[in-house]
Design a protein around this motif. Structure first.
Motif, PDB file in Angstrom:
ATOM      1  N   PRO A 175       0.881  -1.188   0.000  1.00  0.00           N
ATOM      2  CA  PRO A 175      -0.087  -0.017   0.108  1.00  0.00           C
ATOM      3  C   PRO A 175       0.753   1.361  -0.015  1.00  0.00           C
ATOM      4  O   PRO A 175       0.260   2.418  -0.345  1.00  0.00           O
ATOM      5  CB  PRO A 175      -0.836  -0.032   1.370  1.00  0.00           C
ATOM      6  CG  PRO A 175      -0.793  -1.476   1.573  1.00  0.00           C
ATOM      7  CD  PRO A 175       0.402  -2.015   1.287  1.00  0.00           C
ATOM      8  N   LEU A 176       2.100   1.260   0.424  1.00  0.00           N
ATOM      9  CA  LEU A 176       3.147   2.447   0.368  1.00  0.00           C
ATOM     10  C   LEU A 176       3.693   2.532  -0.710  1.00  0.00           C
ATOM     11  O   LEU A 176       4.024   3.782  -1.190  1.00  0.00           O
ATOM     12  CB  LEU A 176       3.988   2.223   1.701  1.00  0.00           C
ATOM     13  CG  LEU A 176       3.162   2.106   3.134  1.00  0.00           C
ATOM     14  CD1 LEU A 176       4.263   2.115   4.388  1.00  0.00           C
ATOM     15  CD2 LEU A 176       2.102   3.435   3.331  1.00  0.00           C
ATOM     16  N   TYR A 486       1.340   1.414   9.942  1.00  0.00           N
ATOM     17  CA  TYR A 486       0.741   2.330   8.899  1.00  0.00           C
ATOM     18  C   TYR A 486       0.260   1.637   7.591  1.00  0.00           C
ATOM     19  O   TYR A 486      -0.782   2.023   7.160  1.00  0.00           O
ATOM     20  CB  TYR A 486       1.688   3.384   8.479  1.00  0.00           C
ATOM     21  CG  TYR A 486       1.174   4.512   7.780  1.00  0.00           C
ATOM     22  CD1 TYR A 486       0.071   5.353   8.071  1.00  0.00           C
ATOM     23  CD2 TYR A 486       1.755   4.656   6.394  1.00  0.00           C
ATOM     24  CE1 TYR A 486      -0.342   6.166   7.394  1.00  0.00           C
ATOM     25  CE2 TYR A 486       1.198   5.709   5.435  1.00  0.00           C
ATOM     26  CZ  TYR A 486      -0.152   6.296   5.868  1.00  0.00           C
ATOM     27  OH  TYR A 486      -0.602   7.232   5.003  1.00  0.00           O
ATOM     28  N   SER A 487       1.135   0.827   7.068  1.00  0.00           N
ATOM     29  CA  SER A 487       0.694   0.209   5.791  1.00  0.00           C
ATOM     30  C   SER A 487      -0.459  -0.586   5.906  1.00  0.00           C
ATOM     31  O   SER A 487      -1.491  -0.740   5.271  1.00  0.00           O
ATOM     32  CB  SER A 487       1.786  -0.826   5.351  1.00  0.00           C
ATOM     33  OG  SER A 487       1.518  -1.270   4.011  1.00  0.00           O
ATOM     34  N   LYS A 490      -3.331   1.465   6.231  1.00  0.00           N
ATOM     35  CA  LYS A 490      -3.737   2.112   5.004  1.00  0.00           C
ATOM     36  C   LYS A 490      -4.602   1.034   4.102  1.00  0.00           C
ATOM     37  O   LYS A 490      -5.491   1.484   3.309  1.00  0.00           O
ATOM     38  CB  LYS A 490      -2.530   2.660   4.138  1.00  0.00           C
ATOM     39  CG  LYS A 490      -3.024   3.387   3.064  1.00  0.00           C
ATOM     40  CD  LYS A 490      -1.941   3.903   2.197  1.00  0.00           C
ATOM     41  CE  LYS A 490      -2.060   4.559   1.166  1.00  0.00           C
ATOM     42  NZ  LYS A 490      -0.737   5.203   0.499  1.00  0.00           N
ATOM     43  N   GLN A 494      -8.650   1.049   2.760  1.00  0.00           N
ATOM     44  CA  GLN A 494      -9.009   0.915   1.341  1.00  0.00           C
ATOM     45  C   GLN A 494     -10.033  -0.262   1.201  1.00  0.00           C
ATOM     46  O   GLN A 494     -10.704  -0.152   0.416  1.00  0.00           O
ATOM     47  CB  GLN A 494      -7.634   0.571   0.455  1.00  0.00           C
ATOM     48  CG  GLN A 494      -6.680   1.697   0.491  1.00  0.00           C
ATOM     49  CD  GLN A 494      -5.435   1.679  -0.097  1.00  0.00           C
ATOM     50  OE1 GLN A 494      -5.003   0.361  -0.372  1.00  0.00           O
ATOM     51  NE2 GLN A 494      -4.704   2.800  -0.722  1.00  0.00           N
TER      52      GLN A 494
END
Length: 501
Positions: A175-176, A486-487, A490, A494
């Motif tokens: 995702p990052l 964080y990933s 995220k 989504q």
């Protein structure tokens, strides 16, 4: 999302094995210099960044339970129609099995007694010091380690089973950075995962081999020198490497079964003959103190000299083990929801560990009192003998002492064999059935690496060297895990937007 390529891409293997080989060569020819570098790195990281280890693990705890009890908790680790591969009983059993290892056997008596004699606050060798010692042991082996493992396990399971990405730590960063997980950035993440695993497992192998050697000395008078410990490692390495090469899966399963049944047998035996009422009282009191002081203990920095050698070391050790144990708990959890995964992974093994430590620690304190300080005297002389000193105060020592050696050997072989599998997988593009030659390569590398560290440290001091190296190796992976959180968040956000449950 492009295809990751085949396991023929050996970039991670070549780079990580080359650097580790250089480390081994450096240790062989310049052992003193390596020790100096390791100690300076240790001093820098623990003095200037000890706070970060504590704060990071506190953040991981809040994050993983926040995710579990949020709207994301019902998302499956797999497709929406995937069912669990294992029954609840099988799943729970495997998670319990994952909680038993060399470290738990090694520290079950030694650590409570060491905190009792030299607590981080207050006077030692008092009733209050005993309560403090048991609370600290619960803290080090309780929920926090499994929170760390759950973070990595959640990332591996989610991105593999739900998103179809390779079973690699780098996949958690899709995702990052998108398809760059297949490029240099992703390879760097996987190389750091290999380093963390090698250093973390080396610490456990060093503990296990030292305990085997000192046990042989304690029982039969075999001198426990660095050379003896190295020979033990070499023999153990030969055993699990040969099993890996020849595909003796039944032999490895036999070793795992021995570990489980001996562990249960020792727990029941010590519980019955080590002071049942005192153990139960100790468990009840310590469990209350553990939860009462959970937040304060998590962020406590009142004695940095003590923290460097204990809590910071443990948090670094667990972080180094995160790719290893994370892979295991992820692999057996396909089809579970995130909430089920988090609660089971963090509470079941930690609960088992607390029961284990209460039995061993409580019995040690009881038997120490009955023997006029025999166990604490053994710990003061050489804390690696603590387990055997406790057994010596119980009936059937001539039987239980050799069985204890077998338990430690079974734990040693099981951990090393699993680690070779994970390392082979990490260096073969996430291949979930890596080549046997690659597994044997990593088996030999682990053995050689641990022997070098033992020879550099010499005797009991080698364990300090192993602790030092673990803290240094875990530091970059701790930063990776922060980004991983964080990933994950995220990606889950989504998924919610796209209509995921």
């Amino acid at each position: 999302m492009k295809d990751s390529g085949s396991s023929k891409n050996r970039t991670v293997l070549y780079i990580s094995s080359a650097i580790i080989s250089l480390f081994v060569i450096f240790g062989m020819f310049l052992p003193k210099e390596m020790g100096v570098v390791a100690n300076k790195s240790f001093g820098f990281l623990t003095t200037d960044f000890g706070w970060l280890y504590l704060l990071s693990v506190a953040f991981f705890t809040v994050f993983i339970y926040g995710i579990a009890f949020s709207r994301f908790g019902n998302i499956k680790l797999g497709k929406d129609d995937d069912q669990p591969e294992f029954s609840n009983f099988q799943w729970f059993s495997m998670l319990f099995g994952g909680g038993m290892g060399i470290g738990l056997v090694f520290w079950s008596v030694a650590e409570p007694m060491m905190h009792y004699l030299a607590p981080p606050m207050g006077e030692g060798a008092t009733p209050e010091a005993m309560r403090t010692a048991m609370r600290i042991v619960f803290f080090h082996w309780g929920i926090h380690p499994w929170v760390i493992f759950a973070i990595c396990g959640l990332a591996l399971a989610y991105f593999q089973f739900r998103k179809g990405l390779p079973f690699l730590v780098s996949s958690a960063f899709y995702p990052l950075i998108g398809d760059r997980i297949y490029g240099p950035i992703g390879k760097a993440i996987d190389i750091l995962s290999v380093f963390a695993t090698v250093f973390g497992v080396a610490t456990s192998l060093g503990l296990g081999s030292s305990q085997i050697a000192t046990g042989l000395n304690y029982i039969w008078g075999v001198q426990a020198t660095p050379v003896t410990i190295s020979i033990v490692i070499a023999v153990m390495t030969l055993i699990f490497t040969m099993a890996t090469i020849s595909g003796l899966h039944k032999a490895m399963q036999f070793a795992a079964d021995i570990k489980v049944w001996l562990s249960i047998g020792f727990m029941v035996f010590i519980f019955l003959f080590g002071g049942t009422v005192l153990i139960l009282n100790n468990f009840t009191d310590t469990l209350g103190a553990y939860f009462q002081n959970f937040i304060g203990q998590t962020l406590w920095m009142g004695n940095m000299d003590w923290l460097k050698g204990w809590t910071v070391f443990y948090w670094a050790w667990w972080i180094a083990w995160a790719p290893f144990v994370g892979q295991f708990v992820a692999r057996v959890s396909k089809g579970r929801t995130i909430r089920q995964f988090v609660l089971a992974v963090t509470l079941l093994p930690s609960g088992f560990s607390m029961i284990w430590l209460s039995i061993y620690g409580g019995a040690a304190f009881n038997l120490d009192k009955l023997s006029n300080g025999a166990i604490q005297a053994a710990v003061k002389a050489d804390y690696t003998t603590a387990f055997f000193a406790t057994l010596q105060q119980l009936p059937l020592y001539s039987i239980t002492a050799p069985l204890a050696i077998i338990l430690i050997v079974a734990s040693f072989v099981g951990a090393a064999n699993s680690a070779t599998y994970v390392l082979a997988m990490l260096t073969s593009n996430g291949d979930m059935d890596p080549d046997k030659k690659l597994r044997s390569f990593w088996g030999i590398m682990q053995g050689a690496f641990t022997i070098i560290l033992i020879l550099v440290g010499g005797g009991t001091a080698a364990l300090a060297v192993l602790q030092t190296v673990s803290i240094v190796a875990a530091f970059p992976f701790m930063l990776i895990m922060i980004a991983m959180c964080y990933s994950i968040f995220k990606a889950l956000g989504q998924e919610k937007l796209s209509g995921g449950k």
